[in-house]
Design a protein around this motif. Structure first.
Motif, PDB file in Angstrom:
ATOM      1  N   LYS A 256      56.469   5.765  -7.695  1.00  0.00           N
ATOM      2  CA  LYS A 256      56.105   4.396  -7.294  1.00  0.00           C
ATOM      3  C   LYS A 256      57.050   3.886  -6.219  1.00  0.00           C
ATOM      4  O   LYS A 256      56.619   3.226  -5.253  1.00  0.00           O
ATOM      5  N   THR A 257      58.337   4.185  -6.361  1.00  0.00           N
ATOM      6  CA  THR A 257      59.315   3.772  -5.353  1.00  0.00           C
ATOM      7  C   THR A 257      59.047   4.468  -4.028  1.00  0.00           C
ATOM      8  O   THR A 257      59.031   3.837  -2.966  1.00  0.00           O
ATOM      9  N   VAL A 258      58.820   5.773  -4.074  1.00  0.00           N
ATOM     10  CA  VAL A 258      58.595   6.557  -2.852  1.00  0.00           C
ATOM     11  C   VAL A 258      57.329   6.081  -2.139  1.00  0.00           C
ATOM     12  O   VAL A 258      57.311   5.889  -0.914  1.00  0.00           O
ATOM     13  N   GLY A 259      56.261   5.862  -2.885  1.00  0.00           N
ATOM     14  CA  GLY A 259      54.981   5.504  -2.278  1.00  0.00           C
ATOM     15  C   GLY A 259      54.965   4.151  -1.613  1.00  0.00           C
ATOM     16  O   GLY A 259      54.091   3.872  -0.779  1.00  0.00           O
ATOM     17  N   ALA A 260      55.912   3.291  -1.961  1.00  0.00           N
ATOM     18  CA  ALA A 260      55.918   1.932  -1.422  1.00  0.00           C
ATOM     19  C   ALA A 260      56.807   1.770  -0.201  1.00  0.00           C
ATOM     20  O   ALA A 260      56.841   0.687   0.396  1.00  0.00           O
ATOM     21  N   SER A 266      53.335   9.790   5.977  1.00  0.00           N
ATOM     22  CA  SER A 266      52.105   9.413   5.270  1.00  0.00           C
ATOM     23  C   SER A 266      51.743  10.432   4.198  1.00  0.00           C
ATOM     24  O   SER A 266      51.236  10.066   3.131  1.00  0.00           O
ATOM     25  N   ILE A 267      51.994  11.694   4.460  1.00  0.00           N
ATOM     26  CA  ILE A 267      51.650  12.725   3.482  1.00  0.00           C
ATOM     27  C   ILE A 267      52.494  12.573   2.216  1.00  0.00           C
ATOM     28  O   ILE A 267      52.023  12.829   1.102  1.00  0.00           O
ATOM     29  N   ILE A 268      53.742  12.091   2.373  1.00  0.00           N
ATOM     30  CA  ILE A 268      54.623  11.875   1.227  1.00  0.00           C
ATOM     31  C   ILE A 268      54.163  10.644   0.450  1.00  0.00           C
ATOM     32  O   ILE A 268      54.084  10.666  -0.791  1.00  0.00           O
ATOM     33  N   ARG A 269      53.853   9.561   1.145  1.00  0.00           N
ATOM     34  CA  ARG A 269      53.392   8.353   0.463  1.00  0.00           C
ATOM     35  C   ARG A 269      52.083   8.607  -0.275  1.00  0.00           C
ATOM     36  O   ARG A 269      51.880   8.116  -1.394  1.00  0.00           O
ATOM     37  N   ASP A 270      51.203   9.375   0.349  1.00  0.00           N
ATOM     38  CA  ASP A 270      49.931   9.695  -0.297  1.00  0.00           C
ATOM     39  C   ASP A 270      50.155  10.482  -1.583  1.00  0.00           C
ATOM     40  O   ASP A 270      49.575  10.180  -2.634  1.00  0.00           O
ATOM     41  N   GLU A 353      40.296  13.608   5.631  1.00  0.00           N
ATOM     42  CA  GLU A 353      41.021  13.409   4.381  1.00  0.00           C
ATOM     43  C   GLU A 353      41.514  11.973   4.267  1.00  0.00           C
ATOM     44  O   GLU A 353      41.914  11.351   5.252  1.00  0.00           O
ATOM     45  N   ALA A 354      41.461  11.441   3.056  1.00  0.00           N
ATOM     46  CA  ALA A 354      41.971  10.100   2.797  1.00  0.00           C
ATOM     47  C   ALA A 354      43.457  10.173   2.449  1.00  0.00           C
ATOM     48  O   ALA A 354      43.912  11.117   1.805  1.00  0.00           O
ATOM     49  N   TYR A 355      44.199   9.155   2.872  1.00  0.00           N
ATOM     50  CA  TYR A 355      45.625   9.037   2.549  1.00  0.00           C
ATOM     51  C   TYR A 355      45.843   7.705   1.850  1.00  0.00           C
ATOM     52  O   TYR A 355      45.570   6.644   2.424  1.00  0.00           O
ATOM     53  N   LEU A 356      46.313   7.773   0.614  1.00  0.00           N
ATOM     54  CA  LEU A 356      46.590   6.559  -0.161  1.00  0.00           C
ATOM     55  C   LEU A 356      48.023   6.133   0.148  1.00  0.00           C
ATOM     56  O   LEU A 356      48.974   6.624  -0.449  1.00  0.00           O
ATOM     57  N   LEU A 357      48.173   5.195   1.063  1.00  0.00           N
ATOM     58  CA  LEU A 357      49.493   4.806   1.560  1.00  0.00           C
ATOM     59  C   LEU A 357      50.130   3.687   0.752  1.00  0.00           C
ATOM     60  O   LEU A 357      51.310   3.373   0.940  1.00  0.00           O
ATOM     61  N   GLY A 358      49.363   3.085  -0.118  1.00  0.00           N
ATOM     62  CA  GLY A 358      49.893   2.030  -0.968  1.00  0.00           C
ATOM     63  C   GLY A 358      48.947   1.792  -2.125  1.00  0.00           C
ATOM     64  O   GLY A 358      47.725   1.774  -1.940  1.00  0.00           O
TER      65      GLY A 358
END
Length: 602
Positions: A256-260, A266-270, A353-358
Motif C-alpha cells: 500500500k505504501t509503495v503503490g501510493a 508505473s510497473i512497480i505501482r501497478d 495493458e492496464a496499470y493500476l497506479l492508485g
C-alpha cells in the motif's frame, strides 16, 4: 536454542533460501503477466463462443493462482530475510563472546557457562584467588548484580567470564525467541492443497502480510525508509537507492505504501496496487457473505381505506442494523468489479495493458482510483482525464460505455488512431473527493482546492517516472470535465516557478470555471489551453459555475476573454464530449497527440 545449534547455524543459508523464493515470486509474476497480456488477449481476439468463454475463465483463475504464488513467495522471502538478519545478529554476539573467551583463556562450556582460571594478586594467605564457573544472565537487574559481584572478586578473570557468559546467554535468548517467533509465521505461508485460490486464501495472505510486518519490524526498520512528505523526485531517488532485496521486502510487506508513492515506476505501482486490490476484494467479499441478507418480504400493503405500500417491520429492523454496511460493501465491490472488467478487456480492440497506479476503496470518501491504458512511463503522449461531480469508485465503470474508465479508453483509441507508430497512454485520475451534489458541494471551490495539489503531485510524479524510464518527458495533456476542470485549474496554479513543467496542454470540457480568468495563468501558455462546451445541461453547468464564482471574475474557459482556444464541439449536452466518431473526441485526440493543425476551432 542451545549453544551447539547456534554455533553451527549459517544465517546466510536462510538468505540464500530467500533468494530462491524471490526468484519464484518473480517467475510467477512473469507467468501471470504473460497469461493476462498475451495468452488471454489472443484467446479473446481469435475465439468466440461458450468454449472460449470457459477457457477464458480458466485462464483468469490460473492468473490468480500465479498472482497468489507471487505474493506468498514474496512474503516468504521477506520473512526468511528477516529471520536471517535476526539470527545473524545473535550469531555475531555469540562469535564475539567466543573470541573474547578464547583471547582471555576462558573455557566456554556446552551449556553456555564460562569457566575462568585462578588469577590475580595473592592474598594474605599467600594463595592466588580461585577460579570458577559463571552462568549467563539476561535480566538487566540480575546481570548488574552479577557484574558487581565479579568486580569485588580479586580474580580479574571473573568479570571477563561474566561478561562473556552474559553475552552468550543474550545471544541464545535472542536466537531462541527469533526461532519461536518465525516458525509459526513461515508455517502459515502455505495455501490449501487445491487448485483454487479462494477469497479465504487472499484474506489469509493479508493476515500473513500483517504478521510478517509485525514479526519482522526489527529487520524492516533497518531498511531505508521512504522520505516523509517527499517530492516525486525524492521518492524516485529513495526507490532507486534500494537493492533488489530491499525493494522486494517493501513490495511484499508494504504494498500500500509503495503503490501510493508518486515518482515510482508505473510497473512497480501497478504491481503493488494489484496486491492491495486482490486482498481487499477478498476481505470485502467475505465480510459481505457474513452480513445477513435482507429479508425477502421487504414490502407490505397497509390495511384500511387508504392502503399504502411500506417496508415490513422485519425489513426495517434489518435495515437499521445492517443496511448501511450492506449497501456500502455492495457499492465498493461493484466499483472493484468495474476495475477488474478493465483488466479483462486488455487486447480488445487493441486496448493495451492496464496499470493500476492508485487504489484505496476507503480513501477520500468516494474511494481512490488511478488507472492507465498503456504504460505512461514509455509513452510518447500521455493524457490524464479528471472526472467531475458525482464521480466515485462505485460509478467509475458503469454503463455500456464503461463510465469514466471508458472515457479514458476512448481517448486512447482515438489518439492512437491519430498517431500511428507512437505510443499513447491515457489515465483516468480519480484521486480527489468529487462533489456528490450540485448544490452546495459543486458550487464550492473547496473540493478543487483539496484535489488540485494532489493532481499536481501526481503529474510531477508522472514526469519523474517517465524521465527515469525513457530519458525524456512525454507530451502530456490534462483533460478536465465539469468540476474536474476546476481541480485541473487549481493544479495548474500549484507549485512554484522553480518546478519543472509537467503539462504541455490543458483541455476543459463543460467547465464551470478553473479558478483563473486568463488562460495564460495556467503555465502552459494561452495557445496550449483548449476549451469546448455544449448545449442544454452543459450550458446550465457552465453558466452556473460562472455565477457561483468557480471562475475568477465570472470568467470561464469557453469565454473569448479567457484567451484560450475554443474548439468546435458536437456534444449534445454535458456528457457527450466522448461520443464515438464525434468531432469533440477527435479534437481532444488532436491536442493529445500534438497535431494542433487538425483541431477545429469555433
Amino acid at each position: 536454542m542451545d549453544l551447539a545449534t547456534l554455533k553451527a547455524l549459517k544465517p546466510t543459508e536462510y538468505s540464500e533460501a530467500a533468494d530462491g523464493y524471490r526468484s519464484t515470486s518473480d517467475m510467477a509474476s512473469a507467468a501471470k503477466d504473460r497469461i493476462d497480456n498475451q495468452i488471454a488477449v489472443a484467446l479473446r481476439n481469435q475465439l468466440k463462443g461458450k468454449a472460449a468463454a470457459a477457457a477464458g475463465k480458466q485462464l483468469g483463475e490460473l492468473s490468480q493462482n500465479f498472482h497468489y504464488v507471487q505474493v506468498q513467495c514474496g512474503l516468504a522471502s521477506t520473512a526468511l530475510e528477516a529471520f536471517s538478519y535476526e539470527m545473524e545478529t545473535a550469531k555475531r554476539k555469540l562469535d564475539t563472546a567466543l573470541e573474547n573467551a578464547k583471547a582471555a583463556n576462558l573455557t566456554v562450556n556446552s551449556d553456555g557457562s564460562v569457566t575462568y582460571p585462578p588469577g590475580g594478586e595473592k592474598g594474605e594467605d599467600g594463595k592466588t584467588p580461585d577460579g570458577g564457573t559463571v552462568g549467563g544472565l539476561t535480566d538487566s537487574t540480575a546481570s548488574a548484580v552479577g557484574r558487581q559481584a565479579a568486580n569485588f572478586d580479586p580474580n580479574p578473570h571473573h568479570r571477563l567470564a561474566q561478561d562473556c557468559a552474559d553475552l552468550i546467554a543474550t545471544a541464545l535468548k535472542e536466537a531462541t525467541e527469533s526461532d519461536g517467533k518465525w516458525a509459526p509465521k513461515l508455517r502459515a505461508l502455505q495455501a490449501d492443497d487445491d487448485l483454487t485460490v479462494s477469497d479465504a486464501d487472499w484474506s489469509d495472505a493479508h493476515s500473513d502480510m500483517a504478521g510478517v510486518r509485525e514479526a519482522g519490524k526489527t529487520y524492516l526498520d533497518t531498511l531505508p525508509q521512504p522520505p516523509k512528505e517527499g517530492t516525486p523526485e525524492d521518492n524516485a531517488e529513495w526507490w532507486n537507492s534500494l537493492s533488489p532485496e530491499e525493494q522486494a521486502a517493501w513490495m511484499s510487506a508494504n504494498p500500500k505504501t509503495v503503490g501510493a508513492l508518486n515518482g515510482l515506476p508505473s510497473i512497480i505501482r501497478d504491481e503493488a496496487n494489484r496486491i492491495v486490490f486482490d486482498e481487499t476484494r477478498a476481505q470485502l467479499r467475505m465480510e459481505l457473505d457474513s452480513v445477513p441478507k435482507p429479508p425477502a418480504n421487504e414490502w407490505m400493503v397497509t390495511p384500511g381505506p387508504y392502503p399504502m405500500t411500506v417496508h415490513t417491520g422485519e425489513w426495517m429492523a434489518w435495515d437499521r442494523e445492517y443496511g448501511d454496511r450492506y449497501a456500502q460493501l455492495n457499492q465498493t465491490l461493484k466499483g472493484m468489479g468495474y476495475i477488474q472488467d478493465r483488466f479483462d478487456r486488455t487486447g480488445t480492440g487493441g486496448l493495451p495493458e492496464a496499470y493500476l497506479l492508485g487504489f484505496d476503496p476507503k480513501g477520500l470518501d468516494d474511494g481512490r482510483v488511478i488507472i492507465a491504458n498503456g504504460n505512461p512511463d514509455t509513452a510518447d503522449h500521455v493524457a490524464v482525464y479528471v472526472p467531475g461531480t458525482y464521480a466515485g469508485l462505485e460509478k467509475i465503470g458503469e454503463g455500456e460505455d464503461h463510465g469514466d474508465i471508458g472515457r479514458g479508453e476512448k481517448l486512447w483509441a482515438e489518439s492512437s488512431k491519430m498517431s500511428p507508430g507512437q505510443n499513447v497512454s491515457t489515465i483516468t485520475w480519480l484521486d480527489y473527493n468529487a462533489p456528490d451534489s450540485i448544490v452546495p458541494q459543486a458550487s464550492s471551490g473547496k473540493f478543487a482546492e483539496e484535489g488540485g495539489p494532489r493532481l499536481y503531485d501526481f503529474l510531477q510524479g508522472n514526469r519523474e517516472s517517465h524521465e527515469n524510464a525513457s530519458g525524456s518527458t512525454a507530451h502530456t495533456t490534462v483533460v478536465g470535465h465539469s468540476y474536474g476542470s476546476t481541480v485541473v485549474g487549481v493544479s495548474a496554479q500549484t507549485g512554484s516557478w522553480r518546478d519543472p513543467e509537467a503539462v504541455d496542454d490543458y483541455i476543459f470540457a463543460g467547465s464551470p470555471g478553473v479558478q483563473a480568468d486568463r488562460a495564460g495563468d495556467l503555465g502552459a501558455g494561452a495557445d496550449h489551453v483548449w476549451a469546448m462546451g455544449g448545449p442544454w445541461d452543459d450550458q446550465v453547468v457552465r453558466q452556473g459555475g460562472r455565477l457561483m464564482g468557480l471562475g475568477d471574475n465570472l470568467t470561464i474557459p469557453t469565454d473569448e476573454s479567457f484567451g484560450g482556444n475554443i474548439m468546435k464541439s458536437d456534444s449534445g449536452g454535458h456528457s457527450g464530449f466522448w461520443d464515438a466518431e464525434s468531432q469533440s473526441l477527435r479534437n481532444q485526440a488532436a491536442v493529445i497527440t500534438g497535431k494542433y493543425h487538425r483541431v477545429e476551432l469555433e
